[in-house]
Design an enzyme around this catalytic site. Structure first.
Site, PDB file in Angstrom:
ATOM      1  N   GLU A 234      -1.673 -10.164  -6.039  1.00  0.00           N
ATOM      2  CA  GLU A 234      -1.664 -10.928  -7.291  1.00  0.00           C
ATOM      3  C   GLU A 234      -0.807 -10.240  -8.340  1.00  0.00           C
ATOM      4  OE1 GLU A 234      -4.152  -9.950  -5.408  1.00  0.00           O
ATOM      5  OE2 GLU A 234      -5.967 -11.120  -5.732  1.00  0.00           O
TER       6      GLU A 234
ATOM      7  N   GLU B   1       0.826  -1.211   0.000  1.00  0.00           N
ATOM      8  CA  GLU B   1       0.000   0.000   0.000  1.00  0.00           C
ATOM      9  C   GLU B   1       0.859   1.259   0.000  1.00  0.00           C
ATOM     10  OE1 GLU B   1      -2.821  -0.577   3.203  1.00  0.00           O
ATOM     11  OE2 GLU B   1      -3.889  -2.083   2.017  1.00  0.00           O
TER      12      GLU B   1
ATOM     13  N   CYS C 234      -6.890  -7.021 -11.142  1.00  0.00           N
ATOM     14  CA  CYS C 234      -6.012  -8.206 -11.170  1.00  0.00           C
ATOM     15  C   CYS C 234      -6.523  -9.259 -12.149  1.00  0.00           C
ATOM     16  CB  CYS C 234      -5.874  -8.791  -9.763  1.00  0.00           C
ATOM     17  SG  CYS C 234      -4.869  -7.759  -8.678  1.00  0.00           S
TER      18      CYS C 234
ATOM     19  N   CYS D  28      -9.420  -8.800  -7.276  1.00  0.00           N
ATOM     20  CA  CYS D  28     -10.163  -7.627  -7.734  1.00  0.00           C
ATOM     21  C   CYS D  28     -10.227  -7.625  -9.269  1.00  0.00           C
ATOM     22  CB  CYS D  28      -9.523  -6.335  -7.204  1.00  0.00           C
ATOM     23  SG  CYS D  28      -8.072  -5.804  -8.138  1.00  0.00           S
TER      24      CYS D  28
HETATM   25  N1  THU Z   1      -6.063  -6.652  -2.155  1.00  0.00           N
HETATM   26  C1  THU Z   1      -5.219  -7.556  -2.741  1.00  0.00           C
HETATM   27  O1  THU Z   1      -3.987  -7.471  -2.582  1.00  0.00           O
HETATM   28  N2  THU Z   1      -5.755  -8.529  -3.481  1.00  0.00           N
HETATM   29  C2  THU Z   1      -7.083  -8.772  -3.603  1.00  0.00           C
HETATM   30  O2  THU Z   1      -7.466  -9.730  -4.238  1.00  0.00           O
HETATM   31  C3  THU Z   1      -8.045  -7.872  -2.960  1.00  0.00           C
HETATM   32  C4  THU Z   1      -7.482  -6.661  -2.319  1.00  0.00           C
HETATM   33  C5  THU Z   1      -5.479  -5.623  -1.290  1.00  0.00           C
HETATM   34  C6  THU Z   1      -5.537  -4.206  -1.784  1.00  0.00           C
HETATM   35  C7  THU Z   1      -5.427  -3.428  -0.507  1.00  0.00           C
HETATM   36  O3  THU Z   1      -4.053  -3.324  -0.155  1.00  0.00           O
HETATM   37  C8  THU Z   1      -6.099  -4.317   0.527  1.00  0.00           C
HETATM   38  O4  THU Z   1      -6.146  -5.618  -0.046  1.00  0.00           O
HETATM   39  C9  THU Z   1      -7.497  -3.862   0.916  1.00  0.00           C
HETATM   40  O5  THU Z   1      -8.274  -3.657  -0.203  1.00  0.00           O
END
Ligand code: THU
Length: 141
Positions: free
Chosen positions: A60, A49, A98, A95
């Protein structure tokens, strides 16, 4: 190529382990991924982040970009494990962004997406199931 149970379990465990590297001081939601390339290599990824939020990267895509940046673009499967810092409560699906990155490199009917709560508890989907009616390179040729 179908994945055997042993491979699925080890990818699931690697995704869970990758949560330890998650840099998620804003959401406190830790996600790990383990990407199996057709050459047998496994690329780990975690979410990373940023204080400006927008530059954040999902687990991913971290794994996929690691592989692509080393010249590896043929993939078999990815395992994903996500949840709050205290532990995984539910299956964490990729998401939309991804999924779109996956379809750039993977055959939708063959690429397997493993959603893991533990190495014993997981669900397996194809990319085609998670991204129907997709837009990809085939559409702009
Ligand atoms: N996030 C992922 O890394 N992969 C996913 O499949 C869903 C969301 C992360 C993004 C963000 O850092 C945190 O999860 C909350 O949304």
């Amino acid at each position: 190529m179908g994945l055997n149970e042993e491979t699925i379990k080890s990818l699931a465990q690697k995704a869970i382990d990758m949560r330890n590297f998650s840099y998620s001081p804003y959401s406190h939601f830790r996600v790990g991924a383990a990407l199996l390339a057709k050459n047998g290599e496994v690329y780990g990824g975690c979410n990373i982040e940023n204080s400006a939020y927008g530059p954040s990267n999902c687990a991913e895509r971290t794994a996929i970009f690691k592989a692509v940046s080393e010249g590896v673009t043929d993939f078999e499967a990815i395992a994903i494990a996500g949840g709050p810092e205290e532990g995984i409560r539910d299956f964490c699906a990729p998401c939309g962004v991804c999924r779109q990155v996956m379809i750039e490199f993977c055959r939708p009917e063959e690429f397997m997406i493993i959603l893991a709560k533990s190495s014993e508890e997981y669900k397996v989907y194809t990319l085609a199931e998670l991204l129907p009616l997709s837009f990809s390179a085939k559409d702009i040729q």
